[in-house]
Design an enzyme around this catalytic site. Structure first.
Site, mmCIF file in Angstrom:
data_model
loop_
_atom_site.group_PDB
_atom_site.id
_atom_site.type_symbol
_atom_site.label_atom_id
_atom_site.label_comp_id
_atom_site.label_asym_id
_atom_site.label_seq_id
_atom_site.Cartn_x
_atom_site.Cartn_y
_atom_site.Cartn_z
ATOM 1 N N TYR A 1 50.792 -7.170 26.734
ATOM 2 C CA TYR A 1 50.852 -6.576 28.077
ATOM 3 C C TYR A 1 52.298 -6.569 28.565
ATOM 4 O O TYR A 1 52.998 -7.587 28.462
ATOM 5 C CB TYR A 1 49.957 -7.359 29.056
ATOM 6 N N SER A 2 52.734 -5.412 29.094
ATOM 7 C CA SER A 2 54.094 -5.316 29.635
ATOM 8 C C SER A 2 54.196 -6.205 30.862
ATOM 9 O O SER A 2 53.292 -6.204 31.710
ATOM 10 C CB SER A 2 54.404 -3.892 30.090
ATOM 11 N N CYS B 1 56.831 4.922 29.404
ATOM 12 C CA CYS B 1 55.859 3.850 29.156
ATOM 13 C C CYS B 1 54.458 4.281 29.581
ATOM 14 O O CYS B 1 54.267 4.874 30.643
ATOM 15 C CB CYS B 1 56.269 2.599 29.928
ATOM 16 N N GLU C 1 57.914 3.049 25.083
ATOM 17 C CA GLU C 1 56.879 2.074 24.734
ATOM 18 C C GLU C 1 55.540 2.669 25.155
ATOM 19 O O GLU C 1 55.173 2.641 26.336
ATOM 20 C CB GLU C 1 57.128 0.747 25.451
ATOM 21 N N TYR D 1 51.259 3.163 24.279
ATOM 22 C CA TYR D 1 50.163 2.440 23.630
ATOM 23 C C TYR D 1 48.847 3.153 23.847
ATOM 24 O O TYR D 1 48.781 4.092 24.621
ATOM 25 C CB TYR D 1 50.079 0.990 24.132
HETATM 26 P P1 FAD Z 1 39.568 -3.982 22.761
HETATM 27 O O1 FAD Z 1 38.334 -4.762 22.895
HETATM 28 O O2 FAD Z 1 40.611 -4.492 21.826
HETATM 29 O O3 FAD Z 1 39.194 -2.507 22.427
HETATM 30 C C1 FAD Z 1 40.182 -1.586 22.054
HETATM 31 C C2 FAD Z 1 39.566 -0.685 21.017
HETATM 32 O O4 FAD Z 1 38.549 0.088 21.614
HETATM 33 C C3 FAD Z 1 40.542 0.304 20.461
HETATM 34 O O5 FAD Z 1 41.291 -0.244 19.429
HETATM 35 C C4 FAD Z 1 39.629 1.400 19.990
HETATM 36 O O6 FAD Z 1 39.098 1.074 18.735
HETATM 37 C C5 FAD Z 1 38.497 1.345 20.990
HETATM 38 N N1 FAD Z 1 38.632 2.366 22.008
HETATM 39 C C6 FAD Z 1 39.461 2.365 23.067
HETATM 40 N N2 FAD Z 1 39.303 3.484 23.806
HETATM 41 C C7 FAD Z 1 38.346 4.204 23.194
HETATM 42 C C8 FAD Z 1 37.753 5.459 23.466
HETATM 43 N N3 FAD Z 1 38.106 6.177 24.544
HETATM 44 N N4 FAD Z 1 36.817 5.919 22.600
HETATM 45 C C9 FAD Z 1 36.454 5.186 21.520
HETATM 46 N N5 FAD Z 1 36.994 3.994 21.204
HETATM 47 C C10 FAD Z 1 37.909 3.514 22.036
HETATM 48 N N6 FAD Z 1 47.430 -2.555 28.812
HETATM 49 C C11 FAD Z 1 47.410 -2.726 30.164
HETATM 50 O O7 FAD Z 1 46.351 -2.655 30.786
HETATM 51 N N7 FAD Z 1 48.576 -3.002 30.825
HETATM 52 C C12 FAD Z 1 49.771 -3.116 30.206
HETATM 53 O O8 FAD Z 1 50.806 -3.355 30.856
HETATM 54 C C13 FAD Z 1 49.797 -2.949 28.791
HETATM 55 N N8 FAD Z 1 50.959 -3.075 28.123
HETATM 56 C C14 FAD Z 1 50.972 -2.910 26.769
HETATM 57 C C15 FAD Z 1 52.194 -3.031 26.114
HETATM 58 C C16 FAD Z 1 52.249 -2.874 24.748
HETATM 59 C C17 FAD Z 1 53.579 -3.004 24.043
HETATM 60 C C18 FAD Z 1 51.066 -2.572 24.037
HETATM 61 C C19 FAD Z 1 51.102 -2.379 22.556
HETATM 62 C C20 FAD Z 1 49.861 -2.455 24.673
HETATM 63 C C21 FAD Z 1 49.778 -2.631 26.064
HETATM 64 N N9 FAD Z 1 48.578 -2.540 26.746
HETATM 65 C C22 FAD Z 1 48.571 -2.684 28.117
HETATM 66 C C23 FAD Z 1 47.285 -2.349 26.043
HETATM 67 C C24 FAD Z 1 46.653 -3.710 25.740
HETATM 68 O O9 FAD Z 1 47.430 -4.377 24.759
HETATM 69 C C25 FAD Z 1 45.238 -3.608 25.173
HETATM 70 O O10 FAD Z 1 45.249 -2.753 24.073
HETATM 71 C C26 FAD Z 1 44.218 -3.109 26.168
HETATM 72 O O11 FAD Z 1 44.130 -3.967 27.292
HETATM 73 C C27 FAD Z 1 42.830 -3.043 25.499
HETATM 74 O O12 FAD Z 1 42.520 -4.294 24.978
HETATM 75 P P2 FAD Z 1 41.027 -4.849 25.028
HETATM 76 O O13 FAD Z 1 41.000 -6.156 24.330
HETATM 77 O O14 FAD Z 1 40.509 -4.801 26.407
HETATM 78 O O15 FAD Z 1 40.261 -3.766 24.193
#
Ligand code: FAD
Ligand code: A2P
Length: 421
Positions: free
Chosen positions: A197-198, A379, A419, A421
């Site tokens: 998370y940023s 971003c 950046e 994602y």
């Molecule tokens: P997970 O349970 O890990 O599920 C994600 C998975 O769901 C995906 O890999 C994909 O397989 C599936 N999926 C997602 N969308 C769909 C769709 N529409 N249809 C079908 N499948 C889907 N997030 C923020 O909220 N704020 C930030 O500031 C932020 N900064 C980031 C900075 C960086 C450098 C990076 C790489 C990511 C950032 N993210 C940010 C994203 C964050 O890291 C997570 O990926 C996000 O919160 C989702 O994680 P989760 O565990 O809730 O989802």
């Protein structure tokens, strides 16, 4: 166009500008440009004078029709190109724009032992904390607050979370990210992996006491493509639902792409969608908040900051009051442009995205981007990148500049930072 990245020592690279339309005048008489009645003029330009030369040429009524890297030309043609005596340069004399360099330019071209120019070496040497805490031994930080950022009638849930760092030594800079390790196991029974998370706060934290870090997190929610069921993301649901006082596993910090330049006179273009605002909140707070200005005596922002922010609806404008307050307080230093996709229409009647704003302001953006004091940051959603490139590409092409080549140079100079994602 000739590949311009052949030489890795960007500061010392020489480019060959082919220019037409230079008119004889008092000002051109003062330069070393060989003004001819017809044909092209070829001008050798060191990398670190590219912007100034472009501006000078356009002021003198010239139009750049091509820019080529001398090292690439030399590779293609032998060293002859550098002497202006081969096919690339036989239509006109090759002049050396570096003749006009001042002492400062000379100084900045000096190299360190590794061959980096002084400016590059300085950027690389900056002390950036990385991976102070790793997933095997994360920092355990308490959640101090968890506040909704989406207003009434907005779409989804986005929350501003603040964590206590006072029990450890996790230090970070604006533009870095931290990892969060959610509890539980994944579908294979393995412990959940960290999500990045940023960081949304300045290096001093929201309370300016160097004891907290803040995030801006959207709860991921989507319809399963096969079953149609609503799926909630693991880590984002965990974070957005976190109780104040709960312990959280934190790793990092990581990331060097989105660091702000030290120069308080730099211009900063920020383009973000949704939670992509997080690093920009940190930058803007550092630039403009009174409490920050008091503690950052060596960073009193005097440049120009432009935020282009893409959100679906007005209630989704994250940190709206504070952003608008900064804009009204600093109208000469901060410009705020929204792309409200589901309320505003682009010129073709579709949803208004960041890239449409870029198209609208392409000439202004291009003029800023050419200024060597300008740094651009993107971003949020990856989907916006192509559209932003297309808009700048069109503006650059009007001056005969190939955007892709130009962008490569900007990236090398840490002036184009992405950046997504
Ligand atoms: P997970 O349970 O890990 O599920 C994600 C998975 O769901 C995906 O890999 C994909 O397989 C599936 N999926 C997602 N969308 C769909 C769709 N529409 N249809 C079908 N499948 C889907 N997030 C923020 O909220 N704020 C930030 O500031 C932020 N900064 C980031 C900075 C960086 C450098 C990076 C790489 C990511 C950032 N993210 C940010 C994203 C964050 O890291 C997570 O990926 C996000 O919160 C989702 O994680 P989760 O565990 O809730 O989802
Ligand atoms: P939309 O969802 O209306 O299509 P949030 O993270 O709060 O959902 O905001 C993301 C913003 O980015 C929304 O306005 C969303 O528009 C917009 N968006 C979605 N896809 C793209 C894309 N490919 N390029 C630029 N913006 C996009």
């Amino acid at each position: 166009a000739v590949e311009s990245t052949a030489n890795t020592e960007s500061g010392s690279r020489i480019f060959l500008y082919e220019v037409v339309g230079l008119r004889q005048s008092e000002e051109t008489d003062k330069t070393n440009y060989p003004i001819r009645k017809s044909g092209s003029v070829f001008i050798r330009v060191p990398y670190n004078r590219m912007n100034q030369e472009m501006r000078r040429i356009s002021r003198l009524g010239g139009k750049i029709v091509s820019i080529q890297s001398m090292s690439a030309l030399e590779q293609l043609n032998g060293n002859a190109a550098a002497n202006g005596s081969n096919g690339a340069s036989n239509q006109g004399n090759v002049e050396d724009a570096s003749v006009a360099n001042n002492a400062t330019d000379e100084k900045s071209r000096k190299k360190d032992k590794k061959g980096n120019t002084m400016t590059e070496a300085k950027a690389k040497k900056k002390d950036v904390p990385v991976n102070t805490y790793r997933p095997k031994d994360p920092y355990i930080g308490k959640c101090l607050s968890n506040e909704e950022l989406v207003g009434e009638g907005g779409i989804g849930t986005v929350r501003h979370l603040k964590f206590d760092l006072s029990a450890g030594n996790l230090r970070y800079l604006e533009g870095q990210s931290i990892g969060i390790v959610p509890p539980g196991v994944d579908k294979n029974g393995k412990p959940e992996k960290l999500r990045l998370y940023s960081i949304a706060s300045t290096q001093h934290g929201d309370d300016v006491d160097d004891k907290t870090v803040s995030l801006c997190v959207r709860r991921l929610e989507y319809k399963h493509p096969e079953t149609g069921e609503t799926v909630y993301g693991v880590c984002s649901t965990y974070l957005t639902g976190l109780e104040v006082g709960a312990d959280v596993k934190i790793t990092g910090p990581v990331g060097k792409e989105m660091l702000l330049p030290d120069d308080p006179e730099a211009n900063i273009i920020m383009m973000g969608t949704g939670t992509g605002i997080a690093p920009f909140r940190a930058y803007l707070w550092r630039m403009f908040k009174d409490e920050e200005k008091k503690v950052n005596t060596d960073y009193q922002f005097k440049g120009f900051a432009w935020l282009i922010f893409g959100i679906p609806t007005s209630p989704n404008i994250l940190y709206k009051e504070e952003l608008e307050e900064l804009q009204s307080k600093y109208p000469d230093n901060f410009r705020l442009t929204y792309a409200i996709s589901r309320e505003q229409k682009n010129s073709e009647g579709g949803r208004m995205y960041i890239q449409h704003r870029c198209e609208e302001y392409a000439d202004e953006l291009w003029n800023m981007v050419k200024d060597e004091k300008t740094y651009t940051y993107i971003c949020g959603l990856k989907g916006m990148e192509d559209g932003i490139d297309a808009a700048l590409s069109a503006a650059a092409a009007k001056e005969g500049v190939d955007w892709k080549d130009y962008q490569k140079q900007l990236k090398k100079a840490h002036r184009w930072n992405v950046e997504t994602y």
